[in-house]
Design a protein around this motif. Structure first.
Motif: not given
Length: 452
Positions: A79-84, A93-110
């Protein structure tokens, strides 16, 4: 290419959209308790791409509940970086959000980097043309997307994989404005040693000076791997390799190479992505026992190591999990080359001596023993031998004279041998002159083609 062999070539590069400027790229990254650096990896990739709208990023983010996560941290930075930037991007709210996919996992199960890359591979879509695999603490430079595709095209191989251990991002190679100011040396993976469980693993990279195009190598590096996405779709990363670090890269190399792929270190300007090698104070090491240790870790690691050995044809003792093994190996019907050829090409044997062969000299592309595997993937391409020819010398037909046979006589033979092929039309004086000229030109890398 080997000048002493028939002029067989790998399949030429093909672009689905017909133009490099229209190609799409999927960047896959894995992160372990490293949300801040993961966020900057995404930010630098999108901020510094020439065509950010054609870049998609998929991340496997492993963290504890109280730790920074990759995606929300990126959104704050962006949001700061792309202000210009354009109003649409800067007000998002989150630039390029539709181009991001994130699989969030519990580090204890890595269960280590190899299993994590398996989950990242599952995020691959159906329409991306190029795939770039990196670690979750990488730094991109301006126009990296253009330079990577250009480097891949310069390898002149549809089955090419540009891969290495990239240089450190903190060594003043990235200008303040994001431009790449590369060293005169690029890392090249060519040596190997015994790692944990006796599995082969890469040595640190050797450097090639002033590489103007990608250079063929026998090794693959996990932290930077750029290729057509059909390599990821065809060669799956094994889910059942818990706790494996040593052996990840050699086993991946074996599977890709036998499926028809070739590895190249990048050129100076193809080295457009760097690695942040500074330590992560949170995680200490990947899979730290303080977080992910389990009572069954020893048995799981043994079975994971033995499974890797099964992939690479290395003898092993003890337990092994063979669940879905056929799904994650390269079947005989999909092998363009043999595992034995790969071991020879990479300089590895399992004779128990541990004396593996140096592979830092000029290597040559290895033709496919089963070209039909790659021919089915690349429409219109055929791996063809040099045809035998019919020639007439002094009125006498001489069938099936190979051009390479004439070259052997010129390079190693005598006038008597050449006279056998030419019905006595060669004199000693002519032979002496031809031999001198031939040897001189061969020293400078010339290749001879004979019309006989």
């Amino acid at each position: 290419l080997d000048p002493t062999k028939p002029p067989l070539r790998p399949p030429p590069p093909q672009l689905a959209a017909g133009s490099a400027s229209s190609a799409t790229i999927l960047v896959t990254a894995v992160s372990f308790r490293d949300g801040q650096r993961c966020a900057y990896t995404i930010l630098s990739a999108l901020r510094r791409a020439r065509h950010p709208d054609r870049v998609r990023i998929a991340v496997v983010d492993q963290a504890l509940d109280e730790e920074d996560r990759c995606l929300p941290t990126y959104c704050e930075l962006a949001r700061v970086e792309f202000a210009t930037a354009t109003a649409e991007k800067s007000q998002s709210h989150c630039p390029y959000r539709d181009q991001l996919v994130v699989d969030e996992r519990d580090a204890r199960k890595s269960r280590g980097p190899l299993v994590s890359r398996h989950y990242a591979q599952l995020l691959l879509g159906d329409d991306e043309e190029f795939c770039l695999g990196i670690d979750g603490h990488s730094v991109f430079t301006n126009d990296w997307d253009v330079y990577l595709i250009k480097d891949w095209l310069d390898a002149e191989n549809e089955m090419g994989v540009i891969t290495t251990y990239v240089h450190h991002s903190a060594d003043a190679v990235i200008a303040p404005n994001g431009d790449n100011t590369p060293y005169h040396d690029t890392p090249h993976l060519c040596d190997i040693k015994g790692g944990a469980h006796g599995i082969p693993r890469n040595e640190g990279a050797t450097n090639i000076h002033n590489a103007t195009r990608p250079i063929l190598q026998s090794k693959w590096g996990a932290g930077f791997s750029f290729s057509k996405c059909h390599s990821e779709r065809r060669v799956k990363i094994d889910r059942h390799t818990d706790w494996i670090f040593d052996g990840e890269e050699f086993s991946r190399a074996a599977l890709l190479w036998t499926a028809g792929y070739d590895f190249y270190s990048p050129s100076l300007y193809g080295h457009a992505v760097y690695h942040n090698y500074t330590g992560n104070p949170i995680s200490l090491t990947w899979g730290s026992k303080k977080v992910t240790g389990t009572e069954s870790r020893g048995a799981e690691e043994e079975m994971g190591a033995n499974r890797v050995k099964l992939h690479i044809g290395q003898p092993f003792e003890g337990k092994i999990n063979t669940t879905d093994f056929d799904k994650y190996t390269v079947s005989d019907t999909n092998k363009a080359r043999t595992l034995h050829q790969f071991l020879e090409f990479s300089g590895v044997n399992y004779d128990g001596q541990g004396k593996w062969t140096h592979r830092c000299h000029q290597l040559h592309w290895v033709p496919y023993t089963h070209p039909e595997v790659v021919e089915a993937l690349v429409p219109g391409w055929r791996q063809e031998e040099v045809p035998k020819v019919l020639t007439t010398i002094s009125g006498t037909n001489k069938e099936n004279i190979e051009p390479t046979e004439v070259l052997e006589c010129l390079y190693h033979g005598t006038c008597d041998q050449l006279a056998t092929l030419t019905n006595g039309l060669c004199s000693d004086g002519i032979m002496h002159g031809v031999l001198m000229a031939t040897n001189f030109l061969l020293m400078f890398g010339f290749t001879f083609y004979f019309v006989v």
